[in-house]
Design a protein around this motif. Structure first.
Motif, mmCIF file in Angstrom:
data_model
loop_
_atom_site.group_PDB
_atom_site.id
_atom_site.type_symbol
_atom_site.label_atom_id
_atom_site.label_comp_id
_atom_site.label_asym_id
_atom_site.label_seq_id
_atom_site.Cartn_x
_atom_site.Cartn_y
_atom_site.Cartn_z
ATOM 1 N N THR A 4 44.503 48.101 35.472
ATOM 2 C CA THR A 4 43.283 47.873 36.252
ATOM 3 C C THR A 4 43.560 48.103 37.738
ATOM 4 O O THR A 4 42.739 48.699 38.444
ATOM 5 C CB THR A 4 42.748 46.452 36.008
ATOM 6 N N ALA A 5 44.713 47.657 38.212
ATOM 7 C CA ALA A 5 45.082 47.899 39.603
ATOM 8 C C ALA A 5 45.258 49.397 39.867
ATOM 9 O O ALA A 5 44.830 49.909 40.912
ATOM 10 C CB ALA A 5 46.360 47.142 39.948
ATOM 11 N N ALA A 49 41.883 50.953 40.092
ATOM 12 C CA ALA A 49 41.256 50.682 41.390
ATOM 13 C C ALA A 49 41.782 51.658 42.444
ATOM 14 O O ALA A 49 41.009 52.176 43.261
ATOM 15 C CB ALA A 49 41.512 49.240 41.807
ATOM 16 N N ALA A 68 33.209 50.131 39.404
ATOM 17 C CA ALA A 68 33.261 49.274 38.209
ATOM 18 C C ALA A 68 33.612 50.088 36.964
ATOM 19 O O ALA A 68 34.347 49.619 36.092
ATOM 20 C CB ALA A 68 31.926 48.561 38.021
ATOM 21 N N HIS A 81 35.505 52.784 36.883
ATOM 22 C CA HIS A 81 36.945 53.035 36.959
ATOM 23 C C HIS A 81 37.736 51.791 36.525
ATOM 24 O O HIS A 81 38.719 51.901 35.784
ATOM 25 C CB HIS A 81 37.350 53.421 38.382
ATOM 26 N N LEU A 82 37.303 50.615 36.990
ATOM 27 C CA LEU A 82 38.002 49.380 36.617
ATOM 28 C C LEU A 82 37.922 49.130 35.112
ATOM 29 O O LEU A 82 38.908 48.730 34.491
ATOM 30 C CB LEU A 82 37.426 48.183 37.377
ATOM 31 N N ALA A 128 40.955 48.824 32.462
ATOM 32 C CA ALA A 128 41.147 47.657 31.600
ATOM 33 C C ALA A 128 41.215 48.067 30.130
ATOM 34 O O ALA A 128 42.050 47.556 29.371
ATOM 35 C CB ALA A 128 40.015 46.652 31.826
#
Length: 80
Positions: free
Chosen positions: A4-5, A8, A36, A38-39, A43
């Motif tokens: 997730t990082a 971002a 969102a 992309h996040l 995930a």
């Protein structure tokens, strides 16, 4: 969490630099829904990779246990 990082970071690079240079129509869209997206992608990727690694580890333990049972069963047989 790391995926997730990373997503971002990719989102910032993608939406701020690449989109403004190569895709101006996308750069004019609202950034938060794209961020969102992309996040969520990150995930989902992280969850999938975690599941695959965990499944592989479980299968490896099962295979090792089966090999041990096989050796024990064949070791107990009388030799000819």
């Amino acid at each position: 969490m790391w995926s997730t990082a990373a997503a971002a970071t990719v989102a910032v690079l993608d939406l701020r630099i690449i989109a403004s240079l190569l895709f101006p129509a996308i750069a004019t869209l609202s950034s938060w829904p794209q961020f969102a997206d992309h996040l969520m992608w990150g995930a989902c990727l992280g969850g999938t990779l975690h599941w695959l690694v965990r499944r592989r580890a479980i299968e490896e333990r099962r295979n090792q246990a089966a090999k041990i049972r096989f050796r024990r069963a064949h070791h107990a047989l009388p030799h000819r």
